[in-house]
Every structure is written in C-alpha cells, then in structure tokens.
Design a protein around this motif. Structure first.
Motif, PDB file in Angstrom:
ATOM      1  N   ILE A  40      42.013  40.442  30.170  1.00 15.45           N
ATOM      2  CA  ILE A  40      41.205  41.570  30.719  1.00 15.45           C
ATOM      3  C   ILE A  40      39.907  40.885  31.523  1.00 15.45           C
ATOM      4  O   ILE A  40      39.645  41.416  32.493  1.00 15.45           O
ATOM      5  N   ARG A  41      39.465  39.685  31.156  1.00 15.27           N
ATOM      6  CA  ARG A  41      38.670  38.944  32.134  1.00 15.27           C
ATOM      7  C   ARG A  41      39.070  38.600  33.396  1.00 15.27           C
ATOM      8  O   ARG A  41      38.563  38.777  34.318  1.00 15.27           O
ATOM      9  N   TYR A  42      40.355  38.250  33.138  1.00 16.47           N
ATOM     10  CA  TYR A  42      41.113  37.806  34.320  1.00 16.47           C
ATOM     11  C   TYR A  42      41.267  38.929  35.341  1.00 16.47           C
ATOM     12  O   TYR A  42      41.085  38.978  36.542  1.00 16.47           O
ATOM     13  N   LEU A  43      41.688  40.054  34.581  1.00 12.53           N
ATOM     14  CA  LEU A  43      41.789  41.460  35.537  1.00 12.53           C
ATOM     15  C   LEU A  43      40.561  41.902  36.240  1.00 12.53           C
ATOM     16  O   LEU A  43      40.571  42.179  37.261  1.00 12.53           O
ATOM     17  N   ILE A  44      39.480  41.524  35.419  1.00 13.65           N
ATOM     18  CA  ILE A  44      38.102  41.966  35.857  1.00 13.65           C
ATOM     19  C   ILE A  44      37.807  41.068  37.052  1.00 13.65           C
ATOM     20  O   ILE A  44      37.177  41.549  38.074  1.00 13.65           O
ATOM     21  N   ILE A  45      37.950  39.857  36.998  1.00 11.88           N
ATOM     22  CA  ILE A  45      37.610  39.145  38.300  1.00 11.88           C
ATOM     23  C   ILE A  45      38.569  39.317  39.203  1.00 11.88           C
ATOM     24  O   ILE A  45      37.862  39.363  40.690  1.00 11.88           O
ATOM     25  N   LYS A  91      39.764  42.151  40.177  1.00  7.28           N
ATOM     26  CA  LYS A  91      39.422  43.351  40.899  1.00  7.28           C
ATOM     27  C   LYS A  91      37.896  43.209  41.515  1.00  7.28           C
ATOM     28  O   LYS A  91      37.621  43.716  42.644  1.00  7.28           O
ATOM     29  N   GLN A  92      37.046  42.312  40.898  1.00  6.61           N
ATOM     30  CA  GLN A  92      35.754  42.045  41.667  1.00  6.61           C
ATOM     31  C   GLN A  92      36.031  41.154  42.879  1.00  6.61           C
ATOM     32  O   GLN A  92      35.243  41.364  43.869  1.00  6.61           O
ATOM     33  N   ASN A  93      36.998  40.492  42.800  1.00  5.12           N
ATOM     34  CA  ASN A  93      37.173  39.533  43.872  1.00  5.12           C
ATOM     35  C   ASN A  93      37.749  40.232  45.183  1.00  5.12           C
ATOM     36  O   ASN A  93      37.871  39.800  46.482  1.00  5.12           O
ATOM     37  N   GLU A  94      38.251  41.613  45.092  1.00  6.62           N
ATOM     38  CA  GLU A  94      38.812  42.397  46.038  1.00  6.62           C
ATOM     39  C   GLU A  94      37.652  42.758  47.157  1.00  6.62           C
ATOM     40  O   GLU A  94      37.953  42.872  48.236  1.00  6.62           O
ATOM     41  N   SER A  95      36.633  42.866  46.614  1.00  7.23           N
ATOM     42  CA  SER A  95      35.438  43.267  47.322  1.00  7.23           C
ATOM     43  C   SER A  95      34.348  42.201  47.802  1.00  7.23           C
ATOM     44  O   SER A  95      33.777  42.235  48.897  1.00  7.23           O
ATOM     45  N   LEU A  96      34.536  41.005  47.131  1.00  5.21           N
ATOM     46  CA  LEU A  96      33.662  39.927  47.432  1.00  5.21           C
ATOM     47  C   LEU A  96      34.575  38.752  46.825  1.00  5.21           C
ATOM     48  O   LEU A  96      34.491  38.555  45.908  1.00  5.21           O
ATOM     49  N   CYS A 106      42.211  29.898  41.123  1.00  2.00           N
ATOM     50  CA  CYS A 106      41.309  29.208  40.021  1.00  2.00           C
ATOM     51  C   CYS A 106      41.155  30.056  38.878  1.00  2.00           C
ATOM     52  O   CYS A 106      41.153  29.779  37.540  1.00  2.00           O
ATOM     53  N   ASN A 107      41.238  31.462  39.106  1.00  5.82           N
ATOM     54  CA  ASN A 107      41.221  32.790  38.230  1.00  5.82           C
ATOM     55  C   ASN A 107      42.506  32.384  37.269  1.00  5.82           C
ATOM     56  O   ASN A 107      42.335  32.613  36.013  1.00  5.82           O
ATOM     57  N   VAL A 108      43.580  32.232  37.918  1.00 10.75           N
ATOM     58  CA  VAL A 108      44.792  32.207  37.271  1.00 10.75           C
ATOM     59  C   VAL A 108      45.010  30.808  36.260  1.00 10.75           C
ATOM     60  O   VAL A 108      45.312  30.864  35.128  1.00 10.75           O
ATOM     61  N   PHE A 109      44.408  29.648  36.912  1.00  8.54           N
ATOM     62  CA  PHE A 109      44.204  28.511  36.146  1.00  8.54           C
ATOM     63  C   PHE A 109      43.243  28.683  34.938  1.00  8.54           C
ATOM     64  O   PHE A 109      43.604  28.179  33.851  1.00  8.54           O
ATOM     65  N   SER A 110      42.288  29.365  35.177  1.00  9.87           N
ATOM     66  CA  SER A 110      41.314  29.433  34.010  1.00  9.87           C
ATOM     67  C   SER A 110      42.138  30.290  32.819  1.00  9.87           C
ATOM     68  O   SER A 110      42.041  30.091  31.543  1.00  9.87           O
ATOM     69  N   LEU A 111      42.773  31.479  33.367  1.00  9.72           N
ATOM     70  CA  LEU A 111      43.573  32.044  32.356  1.00  9.72           C
ATOM     71  C   LEU A 111      44.462  31.217  31.589  1.00  9.72           C
ATOM     72  O   LEU A 111      44.782  31.433  30.355  1.00  9.72           O
ATOM     73  N   PHE A 116      32.303  43.789  30.146  1.00  3.65           N
ATOM     74  CA  PHE A 116      33.393  44.635  29.877  1.00  3.65           C
ATOM     75  C   PHE A 116      33.095  46.121  29.382  1.00  3.65           C
ATOM     76  O   PHE A 116      33.879  46.957  29.531  1.00  3.65           O
ATOM     77  N   GLN A 117      31.755  46.287  29.286  1.00  2.15           N
ATOM     78  CA  GLN A 117      31.346  47.845  29.349  1.00  2.15           C
ATOM     79  C   GLN A 117      31.489  48.603  30.508  1.00  2.15           C
ATOM     80  O   GLN A 117      31.467  49.832  30.653  1.00  2.15           O
ATOM     81  N   ARG A 118      31.345  48.013  31.559  1.00  2.00           N
ATOM     82  CA  ARG A 118      31.475  48.728  32.990  1.00  2.00           C
ATOM     83  C   ARG A 118      33.104  48.644  33.387  1.00  2.00           C
ATOM     84  O   ARG A 118      33.567  49.044  34.611  1.00  2.00           O
ATOM     85  N   VAL A 119      33.914  48.674  32.658  1.00  2.00           N
ATOM     86  CA  VAL A 119      35.378  48.372  32.888  1.00  2.00           C
ATOM     87  C   VAL A 119      36.054  49.438  32.012  1.00  2.00           C
ATOM     88  O   VAL A 119      35.858  49.407  31.001  1.00  2.00           O
ATOM     89  N   THR A 120      36.997  50.199  32.716  1.00  4.30           N
ATOM     90  CA  THR A 120      38.022  50.934  32.195  1.00  4.30           C
ATOM     91  C   THR A 120      39.329  50.211  32.434  1.00  4.30           C
ATOM     92  O   THR A 120      39.762  50.168  33.797  1.00  4.30           O
TER      93      THR A 120
END
Length: 268
Positions: free
Chosen positions: A86-91, A93-98, A105-110, A253-257
C-alpha cells in the motif's frame, strides 16, 4: 459496494476498505508488538528463558509459546507485506503530481521490504531449539546441508538486514516528498529511527558472532553472557525500531482510500 459500469464489458468497483487505510499499519504495529510481548511473557512465566533480555527467537523456542510465536510472526509478515505494498501504491500516486522520486527506486524499496517479510516468515517457520554459536556459523554448514538453526539464522539476517534497508530508503523518500506529502517533523522521526536501527544492527551481528556456546537460558555469571546481553539488546532495539517506524505510516494512510476494480468481459 458494487456499481455497474457501462461499456463493452461490465466493470464493477468494490470498496475494500473504509475511507482511509490506517487500520492496516495500526494492526501491524499492534499485532507485532503483541507477538513479541506475549511470547516473552509466556516463556518467562514457564521458566524457559531468563527475564533479562533474551533473544526474541528464544522466547518462541519451546511449547506452548513456540506455536503462538510462529503463528503471530507469520501474520505479522503478511501484514507487513500488505502495508509495504500500500505504501508503494501511495508513493506511485503521489509521484504523478510531483516527480520527487524515481519509480525504480520505489519498486526497489518494495522488493527489499518484501524480502524482509519473507525472512520473517522463515524465522517463524524454522524455529530453533537453542542458539547456534553465532550467525557466522550458518556459512559453514557441514556436507553443504543447512540445519534448521542455519535456515532460521538466514531468515533472521534477511529480515533484519532488509528491514533496516527498507526503513532507510523510506526515510529518504519521505524527505524527497516534503513539504507537499510529509512534514519535516515526521521525516526527522523516521530518519532517527532508521539511524538507531542501523547502528544497532551492526553490533547485534558482531556480538552474536563472539558467542561460543549454544543455549537459551543464560545467567550473568556465564561465559559470553556480556556478548549475548548486548546482542539481544540490539536485536530488541531493531525489532521495535521497525514497529515504531510503521507507526509513523498511520497518518499517511488515513488520507488514502484503496479500491479494487473488477472487469468482466462478455463472451463473444
């Protein structure tokens, strides 16, 4: 909740979590803490370990605590994998705007995080009957065969090593996402936990490698007790470092659906 979608196929969306998925890291933190504490209390009350800082694995070596330890740690590994994904998905999604971090790097971390969870599963499944002389002995298994303690120690090294790398990478990513997606205060807390865990991980291995006997019920007067004591302190520090690190995910995670979409294709 299902809702039909028009088109050539029938697409349905199911809300699999209530708004905000903070329950996932919260459950991970609570369950993992309970796993460590419950197995420790039972082992001490049963007289299987000394109450003064045993190894975490030693608190789950003998029945009945061994079954509880194995079951709860396996669930913790699963919850950890879900939280990391879920953390990977959040990053992402956030990375789309910024564009603050490379997707690789996100994949490697996961991947590193999932390896750590796999190590936890190995630790829970291949339990020891007593400590081996050291972590380094797993490199010298006779006849090229790995005993259960060797497999257990490999799992522990993977779990702790990959875990330390994962939280360090996540701390760096958090800094890169400031100030839009994280506060600097949270980033400082995450980095502090990562540094403490990294510092503790190295002496944990070094002191364990100096232990020259195999046992779980230590007394202060015994040879190598100091090495055991210091290594065990570092092990508990790293373990609860992971717990407190995931605790910092709850607000994010509170800001994520999270939604799961299902598409049904009609037969032609």
């Amino acid at each position: 909740m299902w809702a039909p979608m028009p088109g050539a196929g029938q697409q349905r969306e199911m809300l699999c979590f209530m708004p905000g998925v903070a329950a996932v890291p919260a459950l991970l933190v609570g369950w993992s803490s309970a796993a460590f504490i419950i197995s420790y209390v039972i082992a001490v009350l049963a007289g299987h370990v000394e109450p003064l800082v045993p190894y975490i694995s030693d608190t789950g070596t003998k029945p009945p605590e061994s079954g509880i330890f194995g079951f709860m740690i396996n669930i913790s590994a699963l919850l950890g994998a879900i939280t990391m994904y879920i953390r990977y998905l959040i990053i992402e999604k956030q990375n789309e705007s910024l564009r603050f971090v490379r997707s690789s790097c996100n994949v490697f971390s996961l991947c590193i995080g999932l390896m750590g969870c796999t190590g936890m599963g190995i630790v829970a499944t291949f339990q020891t009957t007593g400590r081996r002389h050291s972590f380094l002995l797993l490199l010298h298994a006779q006849h090229n065969e790995l005993s259960v303690p060797s497999v257990h120690d490999i799992g522990a090294l993977v779990a702790f090593g990959c875990g330390v790398v994962y939280i360090t990478l996540q701390s760096i990513i958090s800094y890169k996402s400031c100030p839009q997606w994280n506060t600097y205060f949270v980033c400082h807390i995450r980095m502090l936990i990562s540094v403490i865990s990294c510092i503790s991980f190295i002496p944990m291995i070094v002191f364990a490698s100096r232990i020259s006997m195999t046992k779980i019920d230590w007394t202060p007067s015994e040879k190598d007790y100091t090495y055991h004591f210091m290594s065990a302190i570092c092990e508990w520090t790293v373990a609860f470092g992971f717990v407190f690190f995931f605790l910092t995910f709850i607000k994010d995670f509170q800001r994520v659906t999270l939604r799961i979409s299902t598409e049904i294709h009609e037969d032609s």
